[in-house]
Design a protein around this motif. Structure first.
Motif, short mmCIF file in Angstrom:
data_model
loop_
_atom_site.label_atom_id
_atom_site.label_comp_id
_atom_site.label_asym_id
_atom_site.label_seq_id
_atom_site.Cartn_x
_atom_site.Cartn_y
_atom_site.Cartn_z
N PRO A 276 0.75 -1.27 -0.07
CA PRO A 276 -0.04 -0.10 0.02
C PRO A 276 0.90 1.24 0.06
O PRO A 276 0.42 2.09 -0.63
N LEU A 277 1.85 1.24 1.02
CA LEU A 277 2.77 2.42 0.85
C LEU A 277 3.41 2.94 -0.43
O LEU A 277 3.65 4.03 -0.72
N LEU A 278 3.76 1.76 -1.12
CA LEU A 278 4.24 2.07 -2.72
C LEU A 278 3.18 2.00 -3.82
O LEU A 278 3.45 2.40 -4.87
N ARG A 279 2.07 1.77 -3.37
CA ARG A 279 0.90 1.62 -4.44
C ARG A 279 1.15 0.85 -5.54
O ARG A 279 0.93 1.10 -6.78
N GLY A 280 1.89 -0.40 -5.14
CA GLY A 280 2.28 -1.31 -6.32
C GLY A 280 3.15 -2.43 -5.71
O GLY A 280 3.21 -2.63 -4.61
N PRO A 281 3.39 -3.47 -6.58
CA PRO A 281 4.35 -4.57 -6.02
C PRO A 281 5.66 -4.17 -5.62
O PRO A 281 6.45 -2.94 -6.04
#
Length: 361
Positions: A276-281
């Motif tokens: 979630p913090l990176l909004r991606g893998p």
């Protein structure tokens, strides 16, 4: 009148003779919110000094003049410039506020311009703190060395045992200063590059394996083994191999220093399908020790420059108090996250989370 304010590059409001807002520009709306027009000014900026300045500009014969701020340039006659601290835009703001009469031909009223100085003031405070910390860190070993030199020239001039002991201490203190200067230079380089995102593809697993190979002898000397998990295959992502080497070297070195009492330092890596913090893998690399652990109140401050949980112990082990700050800035450059978890008596876990691909922008 709104068109007149829109040409001003800072938040600005205009009030009529009754101190009611009659116009605002876009920057003022961003700072104080929407629907400002037709509101009493006092409900927009609840700061007594600014309200008094507005009242004086509107009614100079009926309201006492605000005291001038000696730290600011003297404004033209009929204009007030003051510093004010207030809450707006969900944060505390330290601003320079200028209150002036409306230009002739626009009726009775006043303009209020707000220049946010918060960032500049914070930067200046950081600079002062940094200089004070560096001075303190260098003064301690320098004072010790000067004292030993004076002793060697005087009472210990012909004492071979004392001379050897003092020279050993001086060598240790000189090494400490050298490490501090090296870390300061490293921190400066990292901060200079922080806004430039890495573009080269690297093998993250290979980088970590190289660090493990380099740090294994030090771990064995400390009576620890380094265990790894998930580092078998290549993991490709955008990054700076030299900087990430520094990150994991610092984290593993800390785990070895403060992992006394345990058997191993464990490095594990796994893929995260969606962070979630990176909004991606991304990929999470955890360095865990089995040491004493860190009390919870210290965790938020561990990445501050020169912050140490145990100052005497850290200095005795050669720490400069800059390692985790360097780690934080390198991870920020990679648009990653650093997660710190610790339980007293059970050890600490430092997890570096890096995006699988760097987003644009």
């Amino acid at each position: 009148m709104t068109g007149f304010l829109d040409g001003v590059p800072v938040p600005m409001l205009a009030v009529d003779h009754g101190a009611r807002v009659v116009a605002v520009n876009g920057q003022a709306q961003a700072l104080f919110g929407k629907d400002l027009v037709n509101r009493p000014f006092v409900t927009v900026l609840r700061q007594p000094g600014v309200v008094q300045a507005v009242d004086w500009v509107l009614n100079p014969d009926a309201v006492p003049a605000p005291a001038p701020d000696p730290a600011l340039p003297t404004p033209p006659e009929g204009v007030v410039t003051l510093r004010a601290q207030f809450g707006a835009d969900g944060r505390d703001i330290l601003a320079e506020v200028t209150v002036a009469p409306l230009p002739s031909g626009m009726g009775r009223g006043a303009t209020i311009a707000v220049v946010d100085r918060s960032v500049a003031e914070e930067a200046e405070q950081m600079r002062r703190d940094f200089v004070a910390n560096v001075s303190h860190e260098l003064k301690t070993p320098l004072t010790a060395m000067i004292g030993f030199i004076e002793t060697l020239r005087g009472p210990a001039r012909d004492d071979a045992r004392a001379r050897d002991r003092f020279l050993d201490i001086m060598e240790r203190e000189a090494g400490r200063m050298n490490r501090l200067i090296s870390d300061l230079l490293s921190l400066s380089r990292v901060q200079a590059e922080e806004r430039r995102r890495p573009s080269k593809q690297i093998d993250l697993a290979g980088v970590i394996r190289g660090v493990v190979t380099m740090m294994t002898p030090r771990a064995e000397t400390a009576g620890l083994r380094i265990a790894t998990e998930g580092l078998e295959g290549p993991v490709r992502l955008p990054g700076d191999a030299d900087q990430l080497t520094q990150v994991f070297q610092n984290l593993i070195e800390n785990a070895i220093k403060y992992g006394a009492g345990g058997d191993e330092v464990r490095i594990s890596m796994k893929r995260i399908a969606h962070e979630p913090l990176l909004r991606g893998p991304g990929w999470a690399v955890t360095v865990a020790d089995q040491g004493e652990g860190i009390e919870e109140q210290h965790l938020p401050r561990l990445t501050e420059r020169f912050y140490r949980v145990d100052t005497h112990r850290a200095r005795a082990q050669g720490g400069t108090g800059l390692g985790l700050s360097i780690v934080k800035h390198i991870i920020n450059r990679h648009r990653g996250r650093l997660r710190i978890e610790s339980t007293r008596g059970e050890g600490s876990r430092f997890t570096v989370i890096l995006p699988e691909g760097l987003a644009r922008g």
